[in-house]
Design a protein around this motif. Structure first.
Motif, PDB file in Angstrom:
ATOM      1  N   LEU A  53       0.843  -1.141  -0.173  1.00 53.98           N
ATOM      2  CA  LEU A  53       0.459   0.110   0.070  1.00 53.98           C
ATOM      3  C   LEU A  53       0.719   0.785  -0.110  1.00 53.98           C
ATOM      4  CD1 LEU A  53      -2.854   1.757   0.403  1.00 53.98           C
ATOM      5  CD2 LEU A  53      -2.437   1.442   2.424  1.00 53.98           C
ATOM      6  N   ARG A  76      -9.239   4.281  -2.694  1.00 50.14           N
ATOM      7  CA  ARG A  76      -8.270   2.493  -2.031  1.00 50.14           C
ATOM      8  C   ARG A  76      -9.501   2.873  -0.878  1.00 50.14           C
ATOM      9  NH1 ARG A  76      -3.877  -0.063  -2.316  1.00 50.14           N
ATOM     10  NH2 ARG A  76      -4.937  -1.346  -1.127  1.00 50.14           N
ATOM     11  N   ALA A  85      -7.716  -0.364   5.475  1.00 47.29           N
ATOM     12  CA  ALA A  85      -7.045   0.372   5.178  1.00 47.29           C
ATOM     13  C   ALA A  85      -6.657   1.366   6.154  1.00 47.29           C
ATOM     14  CB  ALA A  85      -7.306   1.172   3.856  1.00 47.29           C
ATOM     15  N   ALA A 145       0.925   4.889   5.854  1.00 49.24           N
ATOM     16  CA  ALA A 145      -0.025   4.084   5.279  1.00 49.24           C
ATOM     17  C   ALA A 145       0.056   2.281   6.283  1.00 49.24           C
ATOM     18  CB  ALA A 145       0.671   3.233   4.165  1.00 49.24           C
TER      19      ALA A 145
END
Length: 458
Positions: A53, A76, A85, A145
């Protein structure tokens, strides 16, 4: 304490413990390895996903700039519906630009390769455990991330619980398996022990059971059986020779005694008469020795069990007092008997009477200085203990085994008439009745306990 010491000294118990420990270590080691390997694989998968990611977002910034990165972040987050995420695009001072975090975590500096932390996502009411990585972009902005790893932690906990349950089950199964193995070994060893005990009690025909599997126990059993067959053959030959020799010697000794009596009747010489009387006494002694040796051999061969009958023990002892009482009085002793009322036993009355009579005669002969001889009986479980006790000098503990030896006579008694077979006959009588003989201290004097099996109350 004594039970624990006995169990620890038991070879079977040590083997069961060793088997249990080894199986438990192997099973526990496998479960721990599987759990650790699963956790490592899951952690590696999480890091790889977060790294992918991060690389994807960084590539979008390099290729499309600030706007392209924002679009990819929105895409995303929309694709995953914010399920796992975690993304934050922030300015150089940490001010959020895009993503699902309200602020840059102060404990996560740019350049963090991997870290787990509890953070609030936008719209979340509780903190969540996350695995994150952070980088600093060339223009000074920051990019974070990560993935929410709550579900992975739950999976780890489930795996730990399952591993603990499996370990407990393995512990129980391992213990059960070790006990089963110990039980099998004990049963095979017990069969050998019972055979050895039976042979020790005179049952020379006893053999170790052989299952036909050809394993080590079968080979051991076959070897022991071959040895027992050899021993039985040798003992049988020895008994035949002993019985035959004793039987054959009785006839010439008897004829010799008859000739001595005739010679004594025909001679008028006092010296010759005295010599013939001494020879006659020696002939009588020899005949008694031969008769006693035959009785012992027959008892050891099990001959006489067909003459067992149930009798009252008190009556047996009273009869012995009536028979030997006058002789005891003549020698300065008082002979009495005591027995619990209603005590019965299945035994060879004549043989037991002779054995107890031998013990009484021994007490009269060797308990010089004493004044009483006591006959008694008591019950111990399924056995009866017949006791003859005196208050003479007794036998030292270190010499009692010598006194029980066949033809064994202690030095101070060698000047007295006897064959050294008295106690051997008593021991043979005890063995015929499934028991044994034990010498003890009467404080003062000697106590001889004759243990026999088969007691009952009526």
């Amino acid at each position: 304490m004594m039970l624990g010491t006995t169990l620890f000294r038991s070879t079977t118990a040590r083997f069961v413990l060793l088997a249990f420990v080894l199986q438990f270590l192997v099973t526990g080691g496998v479960l721990v390895f599987v759990q650790e390997a699963s956790q490592r694989a899951l952690a590696a998968e999480q890091r790889e996903a977060v790294g992918e990611l991060r690389d994807e977002l960084t590539a979008a910034w390099r290729g499309s700039g600030d706007e392209g990165l924002r679009q990819l972040i929105r895409a995303r987050l929309e694709i995953t519906h914010g399920a796992v995420a975690v993304i934050l695009y922030a300015g150089p001072d940490g001010t959020p630009i895009a993503g699902n975090l309200d602020a840059w975590p102060t404990v996560i500096p740019p350049g963090t390769r991997w870290r787990t932390i509890d953070l609030y996502r936008v719209g979340s009411e509780r903190p969540e455990r996350m695995g994150v990585t952070a980088v600093s972009l060339p223009d000074g902005k920051r990019l974070l991330a990560g993935h929410v790893i709550e579900s992975s932690l739950r999976l780890v906990r489930v795996n730990e619980e399952a591993g603990l349950g499996a370990l407990v089950a393995a512990l129980a199964l391992t213990l059960l398996g070790a006990l089963v193995i110990g039980r099998v070994l004990s049963s095979r060893i017990e069969a050998i022990t019972q055979t050895a005990g039976a042979v020790g009690d005179g049952a020379l025909a006893a053999r170790v059971p052989v299952g036909g599997s050809g394993d080590a126990f079968d080979r051991l059993g076959l070897s022991i059986n071959a040895m027992l067959e050899r021993i039985e053959g040798l003992v049988s030959q020895l008994r035949m020779i002993t019985d035959g020799l004793a039987h054959d010697l009785r006839s010439p000794v008897t004829r010799m005694k008859v000739l001595i009596e005739r010679a004594a009747a025909e001679t008028q010489d006092d010296n010759a008469l005295a010599a013939l009387e001494r020879v006659a006494q020696e002939a009588d002694t020899l005949l008694r020795m031969l008769s006693t040796a035959l009785q012992i051999s027959r008892a050891e061969a099990g001959i006489g069990r067909d003459r067992f009958s149930e009798i009252e023990v008190a009556t047996l002892l009273e009869d012995l007092v009536e028979i030997y009482g006058p002789l005891a009085e003549d020698n300065g002793f008082v002979l009495d008997a005591s027995s619990p009322p209603g005590l019965h036993a299945t035994l060879h009355r004549e043989f037991i009477s002779q054995a107890l009579g031998n013990l009484i005669e021994n007490a009269l002969k060797y308990a010089q200085g004493g004044s009483s001889i006591a006959l008694s009986a008591r019950e111990d479980g399924s056995q009866i203990i017949l006791t003859v006790a005196d208050d003479g000098p007794g036998i030292p503990p270190e010499r009692r085994a010598e006194a029980l030896r066949r033809f064994g006579r202690l030095d101070p008694s060698r000047h007295l008439a006897g064959s050294g077979l008295g106690l051997s006959l008593v021991e043979a009588a005890a063995r015929l009745h499934g028991g044994d003989i034990r010498l003890g201290d009467n404080a003062p004097g000697l106590r001889v306990d004759l243990w026999i099996s088969g007691s009952s109350h009526m």
